[in-house]
Design a protein around this motif. Sequence first.
Motif, PDB file in Angstrom:
ATOM      1  N   ALA A  53      42.671  25.169  31.297  1.00 39.87           N
ATOM      2  CA  ALA A  53      43.295  24.243  32.239  1.00 39.87           C
ATOM      3  C   ALA A  53      44.815  24.358  32.180  1.00 39.87           C
ATOM      4  CB  ALA A  53      42.860  22.817  31.928  1.00 39.87           C
ATOM      5  N   LEU A  54      45.348  24.558  31.002  1.00 41.57           N
ATOM      6  CA  LEU A  54      46.782  24.716  30.831  1.00 41.57           C
ATOM      7  C   LEU A  54      47.276  25.959  31.561  1.00 41.57           C
ATOM      8  CD1 LEU A  54      47.976  23.251  27.767  1.00 41.57           C
ATOM      9  CD2 LEU A  54      49.261  25.250  28.376  1.00 41.57           C
ATOM     10  N   ASP A  55      46.569  27.055  31.420  1.00 42.79           N
ATOM     11  CA  ASP A  55      46.955  28.290  32.101  1.00 42.79           C
ATOM     12  C   ASP A  55      46.908  28.107  33.615  1.00 42.79           C
ATOM     13  OD1 ASP A  55      47.316  29.493  29.658  1.00 42.79           O
ATOM     14  OD2 ASP A  55      45.334  30.455  29.644  1.00 42.79           O
ATOM     15  N   VAL A  56      45.867  27.463  34.106  1.00 40.21           N
ATOM     16  CA  VAL A  56      45.739  27.234  35.546  1.00 40.21           C
ATOM     17  C   VAL A  56      46.880  26.352  36.053  1.00 40.21           C
ATOM     18  CG1 VAL A  56      44.306  26.131  37.312  1.00 40.21           C
ATOM     19  CG2 VAL A  56      43.255  27.620  35.604  1.00 40.21           C
ATOM     20  N   CYS A  57      47.195  25.298  35.329  1.00 40.95           N
ATOM     21  CA  CYS A  57      48.274  24.396  35.755  1.00 40.95           C
ATOM     22  C   CYS A  57      49.617  25.113  35.772  1.00 40.95           C
ATOM     23  CB  CYS A  57      48.345  23.183  34.834  1.00 40.95           C
ATOM     24  SG  CYS A  57      46.996  22.033  35.060  1.00 40.95           S
ATOM     25  N   GLN A  58      49.863  25.973  34.803  1.00 44.23           N
ATOM     26  CA  GLN A  58      51.132  26.691  34.780  1.00 44.23           C
ATOM     27  C   GLN A  58      51.221  27.710  35.909  1.00 44.23           C
ATOM     28  OE1 GLN A  58      53.063  27.611  30.986  1.00 44.23           O
ATOM     29  NE2 GLN A  58      51.207  26.849  29.994  1.00 44.23           N
ATOM     30  N   LEU A  69      49.657  27.365  38.856  1.00 41.82           N
ATOM     31  CA  LEU A  69      49.809  26.569  40.079  1.00 41.82           C
ATOM     32  C   LEU A  69      51.216  25.993  40.213  1.00 41.82           C
ATOM     33  CD1 LEU A  69      46.397  24.681  40.228  1.00 41.82           C
ATOM     34  CD2 LEU A  69      47.146  26.623  41.610  1.00 41.82           C
ATOM     35  N   ALA A  70      51.867  25.723  39.105  1.00 43.51           N
ATOM     36  CA  ALA A  70      53.221  25.176  39.138  1.00 43.51           C
ATOM     37  C   ALA A  70      54.265  26.268  39.334  1.00 43.51           C
ATOM     38  CB  ALA A  70      53.504  24.418  37.853  1.00 43.51           C
ATOM     39  N   ASN A 120      55.305  28.419  37.296  1.00 44.96           N
ATOM     40  CA  ASN A 120      56.176  28.453  36.129  1.00 44.96           C
ATOM     41  C   ASN A 120      56.455  29.909  35.770  1.00 44.96           C
ATOM     42  OD1 ASN A 120      57.603  27.786  33.888  1.00 44.96           O
ATOM     43  ND2 ASN A 120      55.898  26.908  32.746  1.00 44.96           N
ATOM     44  N   ARG A 164      50.591  26.799  23.790  1.00 40.61           N
ATOM     45  CA  ARG A 164      49.737  25.603  23.758  1.00 40.61           C
ATOM     46  C   ARG A 164      50.329  24.517  22.870  1.00 40.61           C
ATOM     47  NH1 ARG A 164      43.606  28.029  23.404  1.00 40.61           N
ATOM     48  NH2 ARG A 164      43.656  29.053  25.420  1.00 40.61           N
ATOM     49  N   VAL A 217      53.037  22.610  24.711  1.00 41.79           N
ATOM     50  CA  VAL A 217      52.497  21.693  25.711  1.00 41.79           C
ATOM     51  C   VAL A 217      51.884  20.463  25.045  1.00 41.79           C
ATOM     52  CG1 VAL A 217      50.840  21.440  27.584  1.00 41.79           C
ATOM     53  CG2 VAL A 217      52.169  23.537  27.375  1.00 41.79           C
TER      54      VAL A 217
END
Length: 66
Positions: free
Chosen positions: A15-20, A22-23, A25, A31, A34
């Motif tokens: 989820a962290l990779d996906v959010c980054q 999408l943002a 970044n 990890r 974050v």
Amino acid sequence: MVFSSAALLDVVGWALDVCQVLACNPEFLERSEVVDLLCCIPFQLIARAYALLLASVRFRLATHAE
């Protein structure tokens, strides 16, 4: 309900990779960085605010007691 910690960390990492992504970044965060941003820093700020509030109450009680 009991969760497997390894499975939970995998899902959080994904989820962290996906959010980054999408943002948009340009630089991926580790990890641990974050986790510090999301968990540790807010608790440190809350603890600091509580300490200031407690010091203020003690000061007010000390000045009224005289």
